[in-house]
Scaffold this active site. Structure first.
Site, mmCIF file in Angstrom:
data_model
loop_
_atom_site.group_PDB
_atom_site.id
_atom_site.type_symbol
_atom_site.label_atom_id
_atom_site.label_comp_id
_atom_site.label_asym_id
_atom_site.label_seq_id
_atom_site.Cartn_x
_atom_site.Cartn_y
_atom_site.Cartn_z
ATOM 1 N N ASN A 7 0.879 -1.172 0.000
ATOM 2 C CA ASN A 7 0.000 0.000 0.000
ATOM 3 C C ASN A 7 0.915 1.221 0.000
ATOM 4 O O ASN A 7 1.473 1.589 1.030
ATOM 5 C CB ASN A 7 -0.885 -0.041 1.249
ATOM 6 C CG ASN A 7 -1.863 1.116 1.292
ATOM 7 O OD1 ASN A 7 -1.829 2.001 0.437
ATOM 8 N ND2 ASN A 7 -2.720 1.122 2.282
ATOM 9 N N ARG A 91 -2.457 -2.194 -3.553
ATOM 10 C CA ARG A 91 -3.695 -1.453 -3.319
ATOM 11 C C ARG A 91 -3.655 -0.213 -4.206
ATOM 12 O O ARG A 91 -2.691 0.560 -4.170
ATOM 13 C CB ARG A 91 -3.788 -1.040 -1.858
ATOM 14 C CG ARG A 91 -5.007 -0.200 -1.616
ATOM 15 C CD ARG A 91 -4.980 0.454 -0.264
ATOM 16 N NE ARG A 91 -6.175 1.258 -0.111
ATOM 17 C CZ ARG A 91 -6.221 2.365 0.598
ATOM 18 N NH1 ARG A 91 -5.147 2.821 1.204
ATOM 19 N NH2 ARG A 91 -7.342 3.025 0.700
ATOM 20 N N HIS A 180 -12.863 2.394 0.000
ATOM 21 C CA HIS A 180 -12.852 1.288 0.979
ATOM 22 C C HIS A 180 -13.538 0.042 0.401
ATOM 23 O O HIS A 180 -14.044 -0.797 1.150
ATOM 24 C CB HIS A 180 -13.602 1.652 2.286
ATOM 25 C CG HIS A 180 -13.036 2.794 3.051
ATOM 26 N ND1 HIS A 180 -13.829 3.774 3.605
ATOM 27 C CD2 HIS A 180 -11.766 3.102 3.390
ATOM 28 C CE1 HIS A 180 -13.063 4.659 4.238
ATOM 29 N NE2 HIS A 180 -11.813 4.276 4.121
ATOM 30 N N GLY A 210 -13.490 4.107 10.293
ATOM 31 C CA GLY A 210 -12.091 4.252 10.683
ATOM 32 C C GLY A 210 -11.793 5.736 10.694
ATOM 33 O O GLY A 210 -12.706 6.552 10.767
ATOM 34 N N ASN A 211 -10.526 6.078 10.584
ATOM 35 C CA ASN A 211 -10.201 7.500 10.499
ATOM 36 C C ASN A 211 -10.896 8.101 9.280
ATOM 37 O O ASN A 211 -11.484 9.163 9.334
ATOM 38 C CB ASN A 211 -8.686 7.661 10.452
ATOM 39 C CG ASN A 211 -8.292 9.064 10.801
ATOM 40 O OD1 ASN A 211 -8.992 9.733 11.565
ATOM 41 N ND2 ASN A 211 -7.216 9.528 10.215
ATOM 42 N N ARG A 241 -12.243 14.770 8.221
ATOM 43 C CA ARG A 241 -12.992 15.189 7.015
ATOM 44 C C ARG A 241 -14.430 15.531 7.383
ATOM 45 O O ARG A 241 -15.048 14.839 8.186
ATOM 46 C CB ARG A 241 -12.998 14.072 5.969
ATOM 47 C CG ARG A 241 -11.652 13.809 5.350
ATOM 48 C CD ARG A 241 -11.775 12.817 4.204
ATOM 49 N NE ARG A 241 -10.500 12.164 3.977
ATOM 50 C CZ ARG A 241 -10.332 10.848 3.865
ATOM 51 N NH1 ARG A 241 -11.370 10.028 3.939
ATOM 52 N NH2 ARG A 241 -9.143 10.350 3.668
ATOM 53 N N PHE A 285 -11.066 8.746 18.469
ATOM 54 C CA PHE A 285 -12.295 8.586 19.256
ATOM 55 C C PHE A 285 -12.026 8.219 20.710
ATOM 56 O O PHE A 285 -12.868 8.438 21.569
ATOM 57 C CB PHE A 285 -13.217 7.560 18.575
ATOM 58 C CG PHE A 285 -14.000 8.184 17.455
ATOM 59 C CD1 PHE A 285 -13.347 8.736 16.362
ATOM 60 C CD2 PHE A 285 -15.383 8.260 17.494
ATOM 61 C CE1 PHE A 285 -14.050 9.343 15.330
ATOM 62 C CE2 PHE A 285 -16.102 8.864 16.466
ATOM 63 C CZ PHE A 285 -15.427 9.404 15.382
ATOM 64 N N ARG A 286 -10.843 7.665 20.996
ATOM 65 C CA ARG A 286 -10.514 7.372 22.395
ATOM 66 C C ARG A 286 -10.367 8.671 23.173
ATOM 67 O O ARG A 286 -10.855 8.801 24.296
ATOM 68 C CB ARG A 286 -9.212 6.560 22.477
ATOM 69 C CG ARG A 286 -9.389 5.129 22.027
ATOM 70 C CD ARG A 286 -8.081 4.456 21.715
ATOM 71 N NE ARG A 286 -7.535 4.951 20.458
ATOM 72 C CZ ARG A 286 -6.632 4.324 19.743
ATOM 73 N NH1 ARG A 286 -6.141 3.176 20.161
ATOM 74 N NH2 ARG A 286 -6.180 4.826 18.605
ATOM 75 N N GLY A 334 -15.484 1.235 14.352
ATOM 76 C CA GLY A 334 -16.539 0.225 14.262
ATOM 77 C C GLY A 334 -16.206 -1.049 15.025
ATOM 78 O O GLY A 334 -17.081 -1.681 15.613
ATOM 79 N N GLU A 335 -14.916 -1.411 15.047
ATOM 80 C CA GLU A 335 -14.524 -2.655 15.718
ATOM 81 C C GLU A 335 -14.307 -2.467 17.217
ATOM 82 O O GLU A 335 -14.453 -3.414 17.988
ATOM 83 C CB GLU A 335 -13.209 -3.181 15.104
ATOM 84 C CG GLU A 335 -13.377 -3.686 13.697
ATOM 85 C CD GLU A 335 -12.044 -3.913 12.979
ATOM 86 O OE1 GLU A 335 -11.030 -4.184 13.659
ATOM 87 O OE2 GLU A 335 -12.019 -3.816 11.745
ATOM 88 N N ASN A 336 -13.937 -1.240 17.598
ATOM 89 C CA ASN A 336 -13.473 -1.056 18.986
ATOM 90 C C ASN A 336 -14.317 -0.150 19.864
ATOM 91 O O ASN A 336 -14.190 -0.193 21.080
ATOM 92 C CB ASN A 336 -12.044 -0.473 18.970
ATOM 93 C CG ASN A 336 -11.048 -1.427 18.360
ATOM 94 O OD1 ASN A 336 -10.863 -2.521 18.864
ATOM 95 N ND2 ASN A 336 -10.441 -1.023 17.259
ATOM 96 N N GLU A 385 -8.090 -5.682 5.006
ATOM 97 C CA GLU A 385 -7.915 -5.306 3.598
ATOM 98 C C GLU A 385 -6.703 -5.993 2.976
ATOM 99 O O GLU A 385 -6.729 -6.354 1.802
ATOM 100 C CB GLU A 385 -7.815 -3.782 3.485
ATOM 101 C CG GLU A 385 -9.169 -3.118 3.743
ATOM 102 C CD GLU A 385 -9.092 -1.615 3.941
ATOM 103 O OE1 GLU A 385 -8.763 -1.202 5.070
ATOM 104 O OE2 GLU A 385 -9.376 -0.870 3.007
HETATM 105 P P1 AMP Z 1 -8.551 2.962 11.131
HETATM 106 O O1 AMP Z 1 -8.503 4.104 10.162
HETATM 107 O O2 AMP Z 1 -9.514 1.880 10.736
HETATM 108 O O3 AMP Z 1 -7.185 2.431 11.477
HETATM 109 O O4 AMP Z 1 -9.149 3.560 12.496
HETATM 110 C C1 AMP Z 1 -8.396 4.448 13.286
HETATM 111 C C2 AMP Z 1 -9.290 5.107 14.287
HETATM 112 O O5 AMP Z 1 -9.976 4.121 15.087
HETATM 113 C C3 AMP Z 1 -8.545 5.942 15.329
HETATM 114 O O6 AMP Z 1 -8.343 7.248 14.867
HETATM 115 C C4 AMP Z 1 -9.495 5.930 16.502
HETATM 116 O O7 AMP Z 1 -10.399 7.014 16.378
HETATM 117 C C5 AMP Z 1 -10.271 4.642 16.360
HETATM 118 N N1 AMP Z 1 -9.924 3.654 17.382
HETATM 119 C C6 AMP Z 1 -8.908 2.776 17.371
HETATM 120 N N2 AMP Z 1 -8.921 2.032 18.498
HETATM 121 C C7 AMP Z 1 -9.959 2.458 19.250
HETATM 122 C C8 AMP Z 1 -10.507 2.094 20.528
HETATM 123 N N3 AMP Z 1 -9.962 1.123 21.266
HETATM 124 N N4 AMP Z 1 -11.582 2.768 20.954
HETATM 125 C C9 AMP Z 1 -12.142 3.747 20.206
HETATM 126 N N5 AMP Z 1 -11.682 4.128 18.998
HETATM 127 C C10 AMP Z 1 -10.604 3.501 18.520
#
Ligand code: AMP
Length: 397
Positions: A7, A91, A180, A210-211, A241, A285-286, A334-336, A385
């Site tokens: 990537n 990618r 995506h 995600g971000n 964004r 988001f943390r 979404g996952e966390n 991915e």
């Molecule tokens: P991604 O672009 O899929 O890697 O997602 C990154 C984003 O996921 C980060 O900027 C966080 O906002 C969010 N994130 C990652 N881990 C956590 C967590 N344990 N709790 C809440 N948000 C999370």
């Protein structure tokens, strides 16, 4: 078969070497600051310690060479030689209307990708540089291009056309493309599989949060709508964004701030979303959740506006598909982030579904978080991915 998944960005390059038989990641890593002072390769073999290799990387070709050296190194390598890398999967961000699926890369494909540069001027040229660098070092290794836009090419005209003069579509291909795609494809397929169903038999909404964030409607196996548009700026509110705004805001702000259109667009891409809305607390988001717990009202407003927008998109895709069977959450948030999932789930009453607070504590694992007997199954499905790109690569070579 070992597949190197690449990537490539303008100054960075992420990679994973995947054994396609076991689908295990043999090693992964990241080259940072390519073409700038202080470049570094962070390499991690499976089960081993991360190593940081600081070395000048004036070009992407030097970066790829360093990746190959790391993968074949006597201490932290995972293969003996280049011969053990059987294929490379790249990618590629934008395939325009030319690519509705992955392809084996040849000169003609390179030309076609280049013709899409206009549509993704920050990404596609970098992707091409990555392909050229790999070709230089591995001239005999087959390479496959996997496009972020391809999965969404099944969208009907009514979903991808904007309310603009038709000539802009005819002349410049201004339309919704969506991004995506690899993730929406992977997660929707897996979500159906988890329920023991065929994707061709169900209606699925995938929330890739995600971000960058996007949402898609996958109706009987085909994407029929998605929230990102000509560029990844449209749709959901994201880390930095803006997502959907009144297009007239651009001119309004340009005048108020004395900025050019490019400068305002940069604000919409880099200083907006939950980061901007929270008054600059964070795009993570943390951090926002922690600030909300401390009583910060801007953080609360940002999280509420974010979740509300996700819920509204879900509602519009339920309408587009005349129903939904599965809602799947994926990517970093979404996952966390159970809090955000729960806030979105507050709007699910009309669907005859609710999220179980206990199950919703899940992080980074496949889990059904709605209640047994609910009309719509809500689940968490981690995206992958790189694995999806490796699978596509194997399929084509
Ligand atoms: P991604 O672009 O899929 O890697 O997602 C990154 C984003 O996921 C980060 O900027 C966080 O906002 C969010 N994130 C990652 N881990 C956590 C967590 N344990 N709790 C809440 N948000 C999370």
């Amino acid at each position: 078969m070992n597949v190197l998944v690449i990537n490539c960005g303008s100054s960075s390059l992420k990679y994973q070497l995947i054994d396609s038989n076991s689908e295990a990641v043999l090693a992964k890593g990241l080259c940072e600051r390519i073409g700038a002072p202080g470049s570094v390769l962070k390499h991690q073999p499976a089960g081993g310690d991360k190593v940081a290799i600081e070395n000048p990387m004036p070009t992407h070709t030097t970066a790829i060479q360093m990746v190959i050296d790391a993968l074949t190194d006597a201490n932290h390598g995972v293969v003996k030689s280049l011969d053990e890398i059987d294929a490379v999967g790249h990618r590629i961000v934008h395939g325009g209307e030319k690519f509705a699926s992955s392809v084996v890369i040849d000169d003609e494909v390179m030309k076609a990708i280049e013709e899409c540069n206009d549509l993704a001027p920050l990404h596609n040229p970098a992707n091409l540089i990555g392909i050229n660098a790999c070709k230089e070092i591995m001239p005999n290794t087959p390479m496959v291009g996997v496009f972020d836009t391809a999965f969404h090419q099944t969208m009907p005209e009514k979903a991808y056309l904007y309310g603009l003069p038709h000539s802009y579509y005819d002349d410049y291909k201004v339309r919704r493309y969506g991004f995506h795609g690899t993730s929406h494809d992977f997660v929707s397929a897996r979500a159906a599989e988890i329920l023991g169903k065929k994707r061709e038999d169900v209606k699925i909404i995938v929330c890739h949060l995600g971000n960058g964030a996007s949402i898609s409607a996958v109706d009987h196996g085909k994407c029929v709508d998605t929230s990102m548009g000509l560029t990844p700026l449209e749709g959901l509110m994201m880390g930095t964004r803006s997502g959907d705004i009144d297009p007239a805001i651009v001119e309004f702000l340009a005048k108020k701030l004395g900025k050019t259109l490019e400068e305002v667009t940069t604000i919409l891409n880099k200083e907006s979303g939950v980061y901007g809305l929270s008054g600059g607390i964070s795009s993570d988001f943390r951090d926002l959740s922690a600030a909300m717990d401390e009583g910060n009202l801007l953080a609360k407003a940002a999280l509420e506006a974010y979740s509300y927008r996700v819920a509204k998109y879900i509602g519009s895709y339920v309408a587009a598909m005349n129903g939904v069977d599965i809602i799947a959450f994926t990517a970093g948030i979404g996952e966390n982030d159970g809090r955000v999932r729960g806030m979105v789930g507050q709007y699910f009453e009309y669907l005859g579904t609710s999220i179980d607070p206990e199950k919703n504590k899940v992080r980074g694992e496949e889990c059904i978080i709605s209640n047994p007997g609910d009309k719509v199954t809500v689940m968490v499905v981690p995206t992958n991915e790189e694995l999806a790109i490796a699978r596509e690569t194997v399929k084509l070579v």
